[in-house]
Design an enzyme around this catalytic site. Sequence first.
Site, PDB file in Angstrom:
ATOM      1  N   GLY A   1       0.850  -1.183   0.000  1.00 23.38           N
ATOM      2  CA  GLY A   1       0.000   0.000   0.000  1.00 23.38           C
ATOM      3  C   GLY A   1       0.879   1.225   0.000  1.00 23.38           C
ATOM      4  O   GLY A   1       2.073   1.142   0.312  1.00 23.38           O
TER       5      GLY A   1
ATOM      6  N   CYS B   1       5.191  -6.186   1.701  1.00 27.65           N
ATOM      7  CA  CYS B   1       5.512  -4.758   1.690  1.00 27.65           C
ATOM      8  C   CYS B   1       4.803  -4.029   2.833  1.00 27.65           C
ATOM      9  O   CYS B   1       5.105  -4.264   3.991  1.00 27.65           O
ATOM     10  CB  CYS B   1       5.192  -4.156   0.320  1.00 27.65           C
ATOM     11  SG  CYS B   1       5.918  -2.529   0.103  1.00 27.65           S
ATOM     12  N   TYR B   2       3.821  -3.197   2.535  1.00 30.56           N
ATOM     13  CA  TYR B   2       3.064  -2.540   3.607  1.00 30.56           C
ATOM     14  C   TYR B   2       2.492  -3.587   4.562  1.00 30.56           C
ATOM     15  O   TYR B   2       2.492  -3.408   5.785  1.00 30.56           O
ATOM     16  CB  TYR B   2       1.936  -1.701   3.002  1.00 30.56           C
ATOM     17  CG  TYR B   2       1.162  -0.874   4.000  1.00 30.56           C
ATOM     18  CD1 TYR B   2       1.596   0.389   4.349  1.00 30.56           C
ATOM     19  CD2 TYR B   2      -0.010  -1.354   4.590  1.00 30.56           C
ATOM     20  CE1 TYR B   2       0.893   1.162   5.274  1.00 30.56           C
ATOM     21  CE2 TYR B   2      -0.720  -0.598   5.508  1.00 30.56           C
ATOM     22  CZ  TYR B   2      -0.264   0.663   5.839  1.00 30.56           C
ATOM     23  OH  TYR B   2      -0.955   1.429   6.744  1.00 30.56           O
TER      24      TYR B   2
ATOM     25  N   HIS C   1       8.357  -7.599  -3.337  1.00 26.16           N
ATOM     26  CA  HIS C   1       7.115  -8.000  -4.016  1.00 26.16           C
ATOM     27  C   HIS C   1       7.295  -9.338  -4.738  1.00 26.16           C
ATOM     28  O   HIS C   1       7.802  -9.367  -5.855  1.00 26.16           O
ATOM     29  CB  HIS C   1       6.698  -6.917  -5.008  1.00 26.16           C
ATOM     30  CG  HIS C   1       6.177  -5.696  -4.331  1.00 26.16           C
ATOM     31  ND1 HIS C   1       4.864  -5.564  -3.944  1.00 26.16           N
ATOM     32  CD2 HIS C   1       6.795  -4.573  -3.926  1.00 26.16           C
ATOM     33  CE1 HIS C   1       4.690  -4.410  -3.342  1.00 26.16           C
ATOM     34  NE2 HIS C   1       5.850  -3.778  -3.310  1.00 26.16           N
TER      35      HIS C   1
ATOM     36  N   GLU D   1       5.088 -11.039  -6.111  1.00 23.52           N
ATOM     37  CA  GLU D   1       4.084 -11.219  -7.167  1.00 23.52           C
ATOM     38  C   GLU D   1       4.521 -10.679  -8.526  1.00 23.52           C
ATOM     39  O   GLU D   1       3.901 -10.974  -9.528  1.00 23.52           O
ATOM     40  CB  GLU D   1       2.754 -10.575  -6.738  1.00 23.52           C
ATOM     41  CG  GLU D   1       2.754  -9.045  -6.643  1.00 23.52           C
ATOM     42  CD  GLU D   1       3.290  -8.491  -5.316  1.00 23.52           C
ATOM     43  OE1 GLU D   1       4.015  -9.224  -4.614  1.00 23.52           O
ATOM     44  OE2 GLU D   1       2.997  -7.328  -4.996  1.00 23.52           O
TER      45      GLU D   1
ATOM     46  N   SER E   1     -22.271  -9.944 -27.547  1.00 26.06           N
ATOM     47  CA  SER E   1     -21.576  -9.059 -28.483  1.00 26.06           C
ATOM     48  C   SER E   1     -20.656  -9.834 -29.410  1.00 26.06           C
ATOM     49  O   SER E   1     -20.156  -9.311 -30.393  1.00 26.06           O
ATOM     50  CB  SER E   1     -20.741  -8.043 -27.697  1.00 26.06           C
ATOM     51  OG  SER E   1     -19.658  -8.704 -27.064  1.00 26.06           O
ATOM     52  N   GLY E   2     -20.412 -11.103 -29.067  1.00 28.06           N
ATOM     53  CA  GLY E   2     -19.422 -11.855 -29.820  1.00 28.06           C
ATOM     54  C   GLY E   2     -18.040 -11.736 -29.200  1.00 28.06           C
ATOM     55  O   GLY E   2     -17.109 -12.414 -29.601  1.00 28.06           O
ATOM     56  N   GLY E   3     -17.910 -10.862 -28.215  1.00 27.46           N
ATOM     57  CA  GLY E   3     -16.650 -10.744 -27.476  1.00 27.46           C
ATOM     58  C   GLY E   3     -16.457 -11.951 -26.570  1.00 27.46           C
ATOM     59  O   GLY E   3     -17.384 -12.746 -26.364  1.00 27.46           O
ATOM     60  N   VAL E   4     -15.259 -12.074 -26.021  1.00 21.02           N
ATOM     61  CA  VAL E   4     -14.928 -13.272 -25.245  1.00 21.02           C
ATOM     62  C   VAL E   4     -15.863 -13.438 -24.034  1.00 21.02           C
ATOM     63  O   VAL E   4     -16.431 -14.510 -23.823  1.00 21.02           O
ATOM     64  CB  VAL E   4     -13.462 -13.203 -24.741  1.00 21.02           C
ATOM     65  CG1 VAL E   4     -13.117 -14.455 -23.948  1.00 21.02           C
ATOM     66  CG2 VAL E   4     -12.505 -13.025 -25.904  1.00 21.02           C
ATOM     67  N   ASP E   5     -16.036 -12.377 -23.272  1.00 23.47           N
ATOM     68  CA  ASP E   5     -16.767 -12.517 -22.011  1.00 23.47           C
ATOM     69  C   ASP E   5     -18.234 -12.882 -22.225  1.00 23.47           C
ATOM     70  O   ASP E   5     -18.749 -13.816 -21.610  1.00 23.47           O
ATOM     71  CB  ASP E   5     -16.664 -11.233 -21.180  1.00 23.47           C
ATOM     72  CG  ASP E   5     -15.208 -10.854 -20.916  1.00 23.47           C
ATOM     73  OD1 ASP E   5     -14.340 -11.738 -21.044  1.00 23.47           O
ATOM     74  OD2 ASP E   5     -14.944  -9.683 -20.604  1.00 23.47           O
ATOM     75  N   SER E   6     -18.898 -12.141 -23.104  1.00 23.58           N
ATOM     76  CA  SER E   6     -20.320 -12.453 -23.280  1.00 23.58           C
ATOM     77  C   SER E   6     -20.488 -13.808 -23.963  1.00 23.58           C
ATOM     78  O   SER E   6     -21.448 -14.531 -23.686  1.00 23.58           O
ATOM     79  CB  SER E   6     -21.062 -11.344 -24.041  1.00 23.58           C
ATOM     80  OG  SER E   6     -20.604 -11.226 -25.362  1.00 23.58           O
ATOM     81  N   SER E   7     -19.548 -14.201 -24.816  1.00 26.85           N
ATOM     82  CA  SER E   7     -19.665 -15.501 -25.489  1.00 26.85           C
ATOM     83  C   SER E   7     -19.491 -16.647 -24.496  1.00 26.85           C
ATOM     84  O   SER E   7     -20.228 -17.633 -24.546  1.00 26.85           O
ATOM     85  CB  SER E   7     -18.612 -15.630 -26.596  1.00 26.85           C
ATOM     86  OG  SER E   7     -18.854 -14.669 -27.584  1.00 26.85           O
TER      87      SER E   7
ATOM     88  N   LYS F   1      -9.289 -13.046 -17.019  1.00 25.52           N
ATOM     89  CA  LYS F   1      -9.498 -13.238 -18.459  1.00 25.52           C
ATOM     90  C   LYS F   1      -8.987 -14.598 -18.965  1.00 25.52           C
ATOM     91  O   LYS F   1      -9.674 -15.264 -19.732  1.00 25.52           O
ATOM     92  CB  LYS F   1      -8.791 -12.112 -19.226  1.00 25.52           C
ATOM     93  CG  LYS F   1      -9.231 -11.979 -20.667  1.00 25.52           C
ATOM     94  CD  LYS F   1     -10.513 -11.219 -20.737  1.00 25.52           C
ATOM     95  CE  LYS F   1     -10.961 -10.929 -22.140  1.00 25.52           C
ATOM     96  NZ  LYS F   1     -12.113  -9.997 -22.114  1.00 25.52           N
TER      97      LYS F   1
END
Length: 511
Positions: free
Chosen positions: A53, A80-81, A168, A170, A222-228, A367
Amino acid sequence: MEQILILDFGGQYKQLIARRIRECNVYCEILPYTTSLETIRALQPKGIVLTGGPDSVNEPQSPSYDAGLFSLGIPVLGICYGAQLTAKLLGGAVVPAGVSEYGHSDLFVDVPDSALFSGVPSETSCWMSHTDRIERVPDGFLITAHTGNCPVAAMEDPDRRLYAVQFHPEVVHTPEGAVMLRRFVREICGCSGSWHMSAFAQEQIEALRKKIGPARVLLGLSGGVDSSVAAALLSRAIGKQLVCVFVDHGLLRKNEGDEVESVFGENGGFDLQFVRVQAQERFYRALKGVTDPEQKRKIIGEQFIRVFEEEANKLGAIDYLAQGTIYPDVIESGVGGAVIKSHHNVGGLPKTLSFRGIVEPLRQLFKDEVRAVGLELGLPASMVYRQPFPGPGLGVRIVGEVTPEKVRIVQEADAIFREELTRAGVDVGKGQFFAALTNMQSVGVMGDARTYAYAVVLRAVITEDFMTARAARLPYELLDTAMNRIINEVKGVNRVFYDLTSKPPSTIELE
Ligand code: XMP
């Protein structure tokens, strides 16, 4: 379900921590540091990570936590923080470092049989970003690693299973960081690593059936990844109770409407009710004469919602609205808060429709996890790895007024460019590659005739996060071939440019 909780103290890398943990096949969630101790106890996490943070733990206003967190018997890793807070809350001391430490540091592991560092070389490097440092570790803790500038780069109390690192783990700049995080979640917390997308899909399908029952669900596709992927998952769960409305606004890429229909329509592999709305003319009409980019976006968004509402109203009673919200959307809109993701991100939720509730089957996923679920459910790779495409579509890839003629030009040119990218084996996964149309016409000569035609721009950017981007160094041969083909095959074009600008100062899209 077995899970790790990440308590967010405002660190910019919290998403990365979550990513790295998920890569260990362990489910995790980010919660704000304001989450109560009772809530955390009730969630029964297998482990807790405290993020970094921007603040100093010694400022009275800085985010803090109930020290009871360390007595739950649950392993804690402070980063870290989070490390400094661990030190402070348990009676250690944190002081200004004198010299801030940013970037690479050589890391010396002092206790090689520490459960966190087992398997890590005794000399490695790490990524630091801090101005305070731990000066005195709390009772029961031992120092397990140091750097040249930081005497306490890591500390632990193995009996209480409390761990802390100043650096860090990560970020990729800490080469052994992923190993350490894996050690924490799998060995120290004892997570079994059972978070797999095939299991997720099955569980989610069951959960959706239970939640939705015999109700009907509407999804804007929409044909996009998420909605598909959301459509695929819902289809497997509830079949024809799912209605997908796909609005073709006439600003899609070449053949895109047909491609979406081939996957989700009558002859595709999914059981659902598919409605394709051919709204091209309506959008062209609304956009006639409009040249201002923001105005165009607004019109497209408004028309989109209106068309969607009209279609929904024809469908009779609908109980739930489904959305392809994914975890980064949830995090970005403030952890725990409600998310409203508009279809295409262009308009917002339909205002005149009312639903019993919202269904967001991908809300927990990153994603790449969404993509894995999509493949699992049988979506074609071309759809799962599809490039991001803006909601307003070609509307924002045509500078100036949108006309059907310009749409045709940009569709054809873009299809050629993408074909040539594929032929040349360019990895388009890390960026956005497309053709756009300038509003410039200029004189040229083709055959023996003078022409007065448009200039197409090829745009190809490499980007990690779409916030910044740089132009791809495409092979000259590829650009040359694409240029030639566009000039020869697309009527109305007599020049092709390659856009070399980075973002900033440019943006990725052209208008
Ligand atoms: P820019 O051009 O702003 O684009 O650098 C960054 C990313 O956002 C996408 N983009 C949009 N997406 N509605 C969307 O849903 C929009 O109006 C819009 N404009 C840009 C763009 O494709 C890129 O991925």
